[in-house]
Enzyme design. Structure first.
Site, mmCIF file in Angstrom:
data_model
loop_
_atom_site.group_PDB
_atom_site.id
_atom_site.type_symbol
_atom_site.label_atom_id
_atom_site.label_comp_id
_atom_site.label_asym_id
_atom_site.label_seq_id
_atom_site.Cartn_x
_atom_site.Cartn_y
_atom_site.Cartn_z
ATOM 1 N N ASP A 35 0.856 -1.196 0.000
ATOM 2 C CA ASP A 35 0.000 0.000 0.000
ATOM 3 C C ASP A 35 0.885 1.237 0.000
ATOM 4 O O ASP A 35 1.493 1.567 1.012
ATOM 5 C CB ASP A 35 -0.900 -0.071 1.257
ATOM 6 C CG ASP A 35 -1.654 1.219 1.518
ATOM 7 O OD1 ASP A 35 -1.773 2.038 0.584
ATOM 8 O OD2 ASP A 35 -2.129 1.389 2.659
ATOM 9 N N ASN A 37 -0.124 4.491 -0.811
ATOM 10 C CA ASN A 37 -0.725 5.781 -0.436
ATOM 11 C C ASN A 37 -1.397 5.769 0.929
ATOM 12 O O ASN A 37 -2.030 6.741 1.335
ATOM 13 C CB ASN A 37 -1.714 6.253 -1.517
ATOM 14 C CG ASN A 37 -2.964 5.380 -1.571
ATOM 15 O OD1 ASN A 37 -3.027 4.351 -0.881
ATOM 16 N ND2 ASN A 37 -3.941 5.767 -2.367
ATOM 17 N N ASP A 39 -3.942 3.915 2.384
ATOM 18 C CA ASP A 39 -5.388 3.782 2.625
ATOM 19 C C ASP A 39 -5.771 2.362 3.040
ATOM 20 O O ASP A 39 -6.953 2.021 3.095
ATOM 21 C CB ASP A 39 -6.185 4.231 1.385
ATOM 22 C CG ASP A 39 -5.883 3.363 0.166
ATOM 23 O OD1 ASP A 39 -5.028 2.437 0.274
ATOM 24 O OD2 ASP A 39 -6.477 3.601 -0.902
ATOM 25 N N ASP A 43 -1.657 -0.910 -3.962
ATOM 26 C CA ASP A 43 -1.830 -0.058 -5.147
ATOM 27 C C ASP A 43 -0.570 -0.113 -6.026
ATOM 28 O O ASP A 43 0.401 -0.797 -5.692
ATOM 29 C CB ASP A 43 -2.135 1.386 -4.730
ATOM 30 C CG ASP A 43 -1.188 1.874 -3.638
ATOM 31 O OD1 ASP A 43 0.005 1.512 -3.701
ATOM 32 O OD2 ASP A 43 -1.632 2.582 -2.715
ATOM 33 N N ASP A 221 -8.786 -14.614 -17.883
ATOM 34 C CA ASP A 221 -9.649 -15.107 -16.816
ATOM 35 C C ASP A 221 -10.760 -15.985 -17.401
ATOM 36 O O ASP A 221 -11.367 -15.627 -18.414
ATOM 37 C CB ASP A 221 -10.262 -13.878 -16.121
ATOM 38 C CG ASP A 221 -11.079 -14.230 -14.912
ATOM 39 O OD1 ASP A 221 -10.520 -14.762 -13.953
ATOM 40 O OD2 ASP A 221 -12.303 -13.969 -14.935
ATOM 41 N N GLU A 283 -6.390 -19.119 -17.981
ATOM 42 C CA GLU A 283 -6.958 -19.763 -16.804
ATOM 43 C C GLU A 283 -8.115 -20.610 -17.313
ATOM 44 O O GLU A 283 -9.190 -20.099 -17.603
ATOM 45 C CB GLU A 283 -7.478 -18.741 -15.795
ATOM 46 C CG GLU A 283 -7.971 -19.422 -14.529
ATOM 47 C CD GLU A 283 -9.196 -18.776 -13.877
ATOM 48 O OE1 GLU A 283 -9.406 -18.984 -12.678
ATOM 49 O OE2 GLU A 283 -9.967 -18.079 -14.574
HETATM 50 C C1 GLC Z 1 -11.343 -16.336 -12.078
HETATM 51 C C2 GLC Z 1 -10.592 -15.538 -11.044
HETATM 52 C C3 GLC Z 1 -11.443 -15.442 -9.822
HETATM 53 C C4 GLC Z 1 -12.736 -14.745 -10.190
HETATM 54 C C5 GLC Z 1 -13.430 -15.468 -11.329
HETATM 55 C C6 GLC Z 1 -14.549 -14.644 -11.914
HETATM 56 O O1 GLC Z 1 -11.522 -17.642 -11.703
HETATM 57 O O2 GLC Z 1 -9.358 -16.121 -10.793
HETATM 58 O O3 GLC Z 1 -10.797 -14.760 -8.788
HETATM 59 O O4 GLC Z 1 -13.597 -14.717 -9.074
HETATM 60 O O5 GLC Z 1 -12.546 -15.718 -12.377
HETATM 61 O O6 GLC Z 1 -14.032 -13.575 -12.643
#
Ligand code: GLC
Length: 568
Positions: A35, A37, A39, A43, A221, A283
Site C-alpha cells: 500500500d 498511499n 489507505d 496499489d 480469466d 486460466e
Molecule cells: C477467475 C478468477 C477469480 C474470479 C473469477 C470470476 O476464476 O481467478 O478470482 O472470481 O474468475 O471472474
C-alpha cells in the site's frame, strides 16, 4: 550437461521472442501486495516500490490481477472499464511508469483480462437494460425470457460458480418483471455474448490498447467459459470439471465449448504483430491435460495454467502422474508446460500440504474442504519447501503467487465480519471462500500492518494474523534457512542451469521418491515416503529443502543434485 559454477546474467540469454516458454512469473494481487498511499489497500505505487525486491528475487515477469475501474464486487474481476485504472490503485500514468520501471529491471509485465463477463456498472450493461428486449444493446449480453407461467422461472438450470442460480431477473421501466440475464459468477458480473461482433471487437481493441502501452502479455480469466451453446440447454447434472479419464466427448453447454478456440486464434494473431513477442496464459479449468493442450496449439494461446499440478495431493503416484501427463500432452502440441502451486483462488499450499493427503480428493481445492481435516503446519511447510524445488526444476514456465516465497499459510480464521469474498455472501455464509490466501503481505516485523501500509494508515483491508512478524520479508532476508532464501537460491540456480528448457528423464530411485534428471548432470529427488533414503554416493548437493547431511534424504524433502564432476 556441464553445470556452470558462475552466472552470466541469464536474462541476457533469454530469447526475446520466446521468453514466455521458460519464464518464472510472479503473481501480484494488487489489493494485498503493498500500500503506497496509506489507505489500507495495495496499489500501483506499492508495486513500484517493491520492483527491486522482485528483481532481487529473480523472477522474469509479474502478472498483476485486475487493476481496472471496478465496483469490487469480485475483487476487481468485475470490470467497469477495460482501458483505465481503478482509482484505488492509481492512474494510467502510474501504470505506464510501473511498466517502464519493470522493463528497466528486466521484468516483463502481464496483466489480467476478464472476457467472460463485465461489471454491471460497465456502460454497456446500463445501455442494455435501458434499451429493452430484442435490442442490439442486449445482444451484447445473454438476456432471455424466463420459463414457466409469467416467465417466473430462470431460462435454464445453470448455476453460478459462487452458488445459486446463474440468472437474475430484470425489472422493466414500468416496474413489471422483465427478462433474465446470465451471470456465471456474481449477479454483478453479467456474462457477455461472444456470438456478438461488438464484444469481439471490444476485446481486440483492449488487447491492442495495452500491448501498445508496452504490456507483455495477458492472463485470460475463465478462458474456458466465453462461448455458450447458443440454444442454452439445461446442464442437467453434467459434472464439471471433467476429471474422468475416459475418452468420451463431453459437451458442456457453458464450459470448454469448441467455439473458444477460434477466439484465441484471433487473439494470437494480434499478439504476433508485436515485437518483442506478447504472450497469453489461460486460466482454463478443464480437467484433463488433453483438453488443456487444445488451448495451447501452435496458433492459439502460448501457455495455460496447469491446475492439475496444483491440485495433485502430495503423493509420489499423483505427482509423477501429473508431471508425466502434463509433459506428454504439451509436447504433443509443441507448447511449454506451466507449473503452479498457488494463486488468489485456492488455499495456500502450506495449508493444503498440512492435511492428510490421502483425505484430499484431487478436485477439492477450497478452504472449506480443508477446514474439517487435521493439520500439521510444520509438515505443510516442509512439503511446501520441497514442492518449490520440485516445481522450479521442471521445464516450462512456473508461477509464484505473492507470499508463496515467504511460506505464508492460508489464514483460516478471518472473522466472518471481515470476509469480503462474494462466495461467502452468495452461499449464505456456508462457504468462507478465498480471502484466506489474499491477506496483505508482511514486509517488516512492525506489528502495525507488517509494513504493508505506511505507519499511521488505517487497518489493511483484510486483517493480518498476529504471528506473521517472523514470516515477513525483513525477518527472512539473509536467513539461509528461510523460505525466501530457498526461493532466491532456487530461482538463481534455475536460471543459471537453464532448467526452464529441455527434457525430463525419469530416474528410478524407489517407489516413494520422485526423481528425474535434466540434461546429463542435474537431478531432482523428492522423498515422499515415510522413511529417509540414501542419496547416490557421487552426487554433489546443489540445494536442498531440508537437512540432507550424511548423504541421506529425509522424508518430505527435495534436493537438487549435481551428478559427477562439476565444471566451472
Ligand atoms: C477467475 C478468477 C477469480 C474470479 C473469477 C470470476 O476464476 O481467478 O478470482 O472470481 O474468475 O471472474
Amino acid at each position: 550437461m556441464t553445470l556452470p559454477a558462475t552466472s552470466t546474467h541469464p536474462r541476457d540469454r533469454q530469447d526475446p521472442q520466446t521468453w514466455w516458454r521458460s519464464a518464472v512469473v510472479y503473481q501480484i494481487y494488487p489489493r494485498s501486495y503493498a500500500d503506497g498511499n496509506g489507505d489500507g489497500v495495495g496499489d500501483i505505487a506499492g508495486i513500484r516500490s517493491r520492483l527491486p525486491y522482485l528483481a532481487a528475487l529473480g523472477v522474469d515477469a509479474i502478472w498483476i490481477s485486475p487493476w481496472y475501474p471496478s465496483p469490487m464486487k469480485d475483487a476487481g474481476y468485475d470490470v467497469a472499464d477495460y482501458r483505465d485504472i481503478e482509482p484505488v490503485f492509481g492512474t494510467l500514468a502510474d501504470a505506464d511508469a510501473m511498466i517502464a520501471e519493470a522493463h528497466e529491471l528486466g521484468i516483463k509485465v502481464i496483466i489480467d483480462i476478464v472476457p467472460n463477463h463485465f461489471s454491471d456498472q460497465h456502460p454497456w450493461f446500463g445501455e442494455a437494460l435501458a434499451a429493452g428486449p430484442g435490442s442490439p444493446e442486449r445482444e451484447r449480453f445473454v438476456f432471455r425470457e424466463g420459463r414457466g407461467p409469467g416467465g417466473d422461472l430462470p431460462p435454464n438450470d445453470w448455476e453460478s460458480t459462487f452458488g445459486g442460480p446463474a440468472w437474475r431477473r430484470t425489472t422493466n421501466p414500468d416496474g413489471t418483471p422483465g427478462q433474465w440475464y446470465l451471470h456465471l459468477f456474481t449477479p454483478e458480473q453479467p456474462d457477455v455474448n461472444w456470438h456478438s461482433p461488438d464484444i469481439r471487437k471490444e476485446f481486440e481493441t483492449t488487447l491492442e490498447f495495452w500491448f501498445d502501452r508496452g504490456v507483455d502479455g495477458f492472463q485470460i480469466d475463465v478462458a474456458h467459459g466465453l462461448v455458450k451453446d447458443a440454444s442454452l440447454p439445461d446442464v442437467a447434472g453434467l459434472g464439471f470439471p471433467f476429471d474422468d479419464d475416459s475418452d468420451a466427448e463431453l459437451n458442456h453447454p457453458h464450459w470448454d465449448q469448441p467455439g473458444v478456440h477460434e477466439i484465441y486464434r484471433s487473439w494470437r494473431a494480434i499478439a504476433e504483430r508485436y515485437t518483442p513477442a506478447r504472450a497469453f496464459v489461460a486460466e482454463a479449468w478443464v480437467g484433463r491435460p488433453a483438453r488443456l493442450a487444445a488451448y495451447v496449439r501452435p496458433d492459439e494461446l502460448h501457455t495455460a495454467f496447469n491446475f492439475e499440478f496444483l491440485k495433485a495431493p502430495w503423493t509420489p503416484r499423483q505427482l509423477r502422474g501429473v508431471i508425466r501427463s502434463t509433459l506428454a500432452s504439451h509436447a504433443g502440441v509443441g507448447a511449454p508446460a506451466t507449473w503452479v502451486l498457488a494463486n488468489h483462488d485456492v488455499p495456500r499450499e502450506v495449508s493444503r500440504y498440512a492435511r492428510p493427503q490421502e483425505l484430499l480428493e484431487p478436485i477439492q481445492v477450497g478452504l472449506d474442504d480443508l477446514l474439517p481435516l487435521p493439520a500439521d503446519f510444520d509438515l505443510g511447510r516442509r512439503r511446501a519447501r520441497a514442492a518449490a524445488l520440485l516445481m522450479l526444476s521442471l521445464p516450462g514456465s512456473a508461477y509464484v503467487y505473492q507470499g508463496e516465497e515467504l511460506g505464508l499459510p492460508e489464514v483460516e480464521d478471518i472473522p466472518e465480519a471481515s470476509l469480503q469474498d462474494p462466495i461467502f455472501t452468495q452461499t449464505g455464509g456456508t462457504l468462507r471462500g478465498r480471502d484466506g490466501c489474499r491477506v496483505p503481505v508482511p514486509w517488516t516485523r512492525d506489528p502495525e500492518s507488517y509494513g504493508f501500509s505506511p505507519a499511521g494508515s488505517p487497518e489493511p483491508w483484510l486483517p493480518q494474523p498476529r504471528d506473521w512478524a517472523e514470516l515477513s520479508v525483513a525477518a527472512q532476508e539473509g536467513d539461509p534457512g528461510s523460505m525466501l532464501e530457498l526461493y532466491r537460491s532456487a530461482l538463481a540456480l534455475r536460471r543459471n542451469l537453464g532448467l526452464g528448457v529441455g527434457e525430463v528423464a525419469w530416474v528410478d530411485a524407489g517407489a516413494d521418491v520422485v526423481a528425474f534428471r535434466r540434461g546429463d548432470g542435474f537431478e531432482c529427488r523428492v522423498n515422499l515416503g515415510a522413511t529417509p533414503v540414501d542419496l547416490p554416493a557421487d552426487a554433489g548437493v546443489l540445494l536442498a529443502s531440508g537437512d540432507v547431511e550424511g548423504g541421506v534424504l529425509p522424508t518430505d524433502t527435495a534436493v537438487w543434485l549435481a551428478m559427477g564432476r562439476i565444471e566451472g
